[in-house]
Design an enzyme around this catalytic site. Structure first.
Site, short mmCIF file in Angstrom:
data_model
loop_
_atom_site.label_atom_id
_atom_site.label_comp_id
_atom_site.label_asym_id
_atom_site.label_seq_id
_atom_site.Cartn_x
_atom_site.Cartn_y
_atom_site.Cartn_z
N ASP A 94 3.83 -2.83 0.84
CA ASP A 94 3.99 -1.78 -0.17
C ASP A 94 2.95 -1.96 -1.28
O ASP A 94 3.25 -2.50 -2.33
CB ASP A 94 5.43 -1.91 -0.72
CG ASP A 94 5.77 -0.89 -1.79
OD1 ASP A 94 5.09 0.15 -1.86
OD2 ASP A 94 6.72 -1.15 -2.55
N LEU A 95 1.71 -1.52 -1.00
CA LEU A 95 0.64 -1.69 -1.99
C LEU A 95 0.25 -0.38 -2.65
O LEU A 95 -0.56 -0.37 -3.58
CB LEU A 95 -0.59 -2.34 -1.34
CG LEU A 95 -0.39 -3.76 -0.81
CD1 LEU A 95 -1.70 -4.30 -0.22
CD2 LEU A 95 0.12 -4.71 -1.89
N LYS A 96 0.77 0.74 -2.16
CA LYS A 96 0.57 2.06 -2.78
C LYS A 96 -0.91 2.31 -3.12
O LYS A 96 -1.28 2.50 -4.28
CB LYS A 96 1.42 2.20 -4.05
CG LYS A 96 2.91 2.02 -3.82
CD LYS A 96 3.68 2.30 -5.11
CE LYS A 96 5.17 2.15 -4.96
NZ LYS A 96 5.63 0.76 -4.80
N LEU A 97 -1.75 2.34 -2.10
CA LEU A 97 -3.18 2.52 -2.33
C LEU A 97 -3.50 3.90 -2.90
O LEU A 97 -2.90 4.90 -2.51
CB LEU A 97 -3.95 2.31 -1.02
CG LEU A 97 -4.42 0.87 -0.74
CD1 LEU A 97 -3.27 -0.10 -0.73
CD2 LEU A 97 -5.20 0.80 0.56
N PRO A 144 -11.56 8.12 -0.96
CA PRO A 144 -11.25 8.02 0.47
C PRO A 144 -11.95 6.86 1.18
O PRO A 144 -11.31 6.13 1.96
CB PRO A 144 -11.72 9.37 1.02
CG PRO A 144 -11.56 10.31 -0.14
CD PRO A 144 -11.89 9.51 -1.36
N ASN A 145 -13.23 6.64 0.89
CA ASN A 145 -13.96 5.60 1.61
C ASN A 145 -13.40 4.21 1.34
O ASN A 145 -13.30 3.37 2.23
CB ASN A 145 -15.45 5.67 1.26
CG ASN A 145 -16.25 4.78 2.15
OD1 ASN A 145 -16.20 4.90 3.37
ND2 ASN A 145 -16.96 3.84 1.56
N THR A 146 -13.01 3.96 0.10
CA THR A 146 -12.45 2.65 -0.26
C THR A 146 -11.09 2.45 0.39
O THR A 146 -10.79 1.37 0.91
CB THR A 146 -12.34 2.55 -1.81
OG1 THR A 146 -13.65 2.72 -2.34
CG2 THR A 146 -11.77 1.23 -2.25
N ARG A 203 17.88 -6.30 -4.46
CA ARG A 203 18.81 -7.22 -5.11
C ARG A 203 20.20 -7.35 -4.50
O ARG A 203 20.75 -8.45 -4.51
CB ARG A 203 18.89 -6.88 -6.61
CG ARG A 203 17.63 -7.30 -7.34
CD ARG A 203 17.44 -6.59 -8.64
NE ARG A 203 17.16 -5.17 -8.43
CZ ARG A 203 16.95 -4.29 -9.40
NH1 ARG A 203 17.01 -4.68 -10.65
NH2 ARG A 203 16.69 -3.03 -9.12
N THR A 249 9.60 7.13 -8.95
CA THR A 249 10.90 7.50 -9.53
C THR A 249 10.97 7.18 -11.02
O THR A 249 11.88 7.63 -11.71
CB THR A 249 12.07 6.80 -8.81
OG1 THR A 249 11.66 5.49 -8.49
CG2 THR A 249 12.51 7.55 -7.59
N LYS A 291 9.99 -5.93 3.04
CA LYS A 291 9.01 -5.22 2.20
C LYS A 291 8.31 -6.23 1.30
O LYS A 291 8.95 -6.94 0.51
CB LYS A 291 9.71 -4.16 1.35
CG LYS A 291 8.75 -3.47 0.38
CD LYS A 291 9.40 -2.27 -0.27
CE LYS A 291 9.92 -2.55 -1.66
NZ LYS A 291 8.88 -2.69 -2.70
N ASP A 302 -7.30 5.45 -4.24
CA ASP A 302 -8.70 5.27 -4.64
C ASP A 302 -9.51 6.33 -3.90
O ASP A 302 -8.93 7.21 -3.26
CB ASP A 302 -9.16 3.84 -4.29
CG ASP A 302 -10.26 3.33 -5.22
OD1 ASP A 302 -11.18 4.11 -5.52
OD2 ASP A 302 -10.18 2.17 -5.64
O1 C5P Z 1 16.58 -4.40 -5.89
P1 C5P Z 1 16.51 -2.96 -5.46
O2 C5P Z 1 17.38 -2.66 -4.26
O3 C5P Z 1 16.73 -2.00 -6.59
O4 C5P Z 1 14.99 -2.83 -4.97
C1 C5P Z 1 14.46 -1.64 -4.50
C2 C5P Z 1 13.03 -1.84 -4.17
O5 C5P Z 1 12.44 -0.57 -3.93
C3 C5P Z 1 12.16 -2.48 -5.25
O6 C5P Z 1 11.13 -3.22 -4.60
C4 C5P Z 1 11.60 -1.30 -6.00
O7 C5P Z 1 10.38 -1.58 -6.62
C5 C5P Z 1 11.40 -0.32 -4.86
N1 C5P Z 1 11.35 1.08 -5.22
C6 C5P Z 1 12.36 1.73 -5.91
N2 C5P Z 1 12.26 3.06 -6.16
C7 C5P Z 1 11.18 3.72 -5.76
C8 C5P Z 1 10.16 3.09 -5.06
C9 C5P Z 1 10.28 1.75 -4.82
O8 C5P Z 1 13.36 1.13 -6.25
N3 C5P Z 1 11.09 5.01 -5.96
#
Ligand code: C5P
Length: 240
Positions: free
Chosen positions: A61-64, A68-70, A216, A124, A34, A66
């Site tokens: 994972d850029l979570k767009l 629709p056209n963009t 992590r 979250t 990711k 904006d």
């Molecule tokens: O290090 P860890 O296992 O907590 O990383 C989880 C990854 O998932 C991170 O990149 C975090 O930004 C992402 N993430 C998250 N909870 C979400 C959406 C994304 O922990 N709801």
């Protein structure tokens, strides 16, 4: 069936750190990685093509979010990079999600698979209180997540990012093959860190996760490859 790979969240600040991290893995091991906005905005699209050229699959994972056209045009460009999976915010609306998918389809080079597309429902980090008081969604967090999941399905997307705690409920309100990609995964022996509601890989599997995202516990492990294998084995039910 091919073994399912946990998606490793490469939350690392530079390409150099990525190289160091990847050097812990056997050269032939193809990983599902990711790549988030932090590194993307530093290194640019070449970080994605570099990972793909090295035999890995990328979830961009850029979570767009904006108009629709963009989003359509941006997704056309993302598809050209050859990513396996990418995402948008469901709050952008059905029309935006449809435009995103169209962009991906039209941007995918002939003969290549169209990247999967999923949506973020509510982050979250967003509380029930914020949903009610800031977004003025009086039904609250859980109903909002469910609603965005069904909207995502209606827009023709593959699934959503959600907590493993929500996956079962979301599948019941959508379909069994609706993708639930779930971060917040920890082995029973791991530190929880800043994640509030975590789940083990085997519990996530039982609860309906399609993909697990693990950062992590692998990137900060003394032996990242050993940690990865342990998590992958549990995710595949090999310790059951
Ligand atoms: O290090 P860890 O296992 O907590 O990383 C989880 C990854 O998932 C991170 O990149 C975090 O930004 C992402 N993430 C998250 N909870 C979400 C959406 C994304 O922990 N709801």
């Amino acid at each position: 069936m091919r073994e399912k790979r946990p998606v490793i969240a490469l939350d690392l600040p530079s390409k150099k750190d990525m190289e160091l991290f990847l050097s812990h893995f056997p050269k032939e091991e193809s990983l599902y990685l990711k790549v988030g906005m932090e590194i993307f905005y530093q290194e640019g699209p070449s970080i994605v093509t570099w990972l793909i050229d090295n035999g890995h699959d990328v979830f961009l994972d850029l979570k767009l979010h904006d108009i629709p056209n963009t989003v359509y045009s941006a997704m056309k460009g993302i598809a050209k990079l050859g990513v396996a999976l990418t995402n948008v915010h469901a709050a952008g609306g059905k029309e935006m999600m449809e435009a995103a998918y169209r962009g991906l389809k039209e941007g995918t080079p002939t003969g290549q698979p169209v990247p999967k597309l999923i949506a973020v429902t509510q982050l979250t980090s967003t509380s029930d209180e914020q949903v009610k008081e800031e977004q003025l969604i009086s039904v609250g967090l859980n109903d909002s997540v469910r609603h965005y999941a069904t909207l995502t399905q209606e827009a023709g997307l593959d699934g959503v990012v959600c907590s493993a705690h929500e996956a079962r409920d979301i599948k019941e309100h959508t379909s069994e093959d609706f993708v639930c990609l779930t971060p917040g995964i920890r082995l029973a022996s791991n530190d929880v860190g800043d994640q509030k509601r975590v789940m083990t890989p085997s519990k996530a599997r039982e609860n309906g996760s399609t993909y697990i995202v693990v950062g992590r516990p692998i990137t900060q492990a003394e032996n990242p490859y050993a940690a990865y294998v342990e998590i992958k084995n549990e995710w595949n039910g090999e310790n059951d």
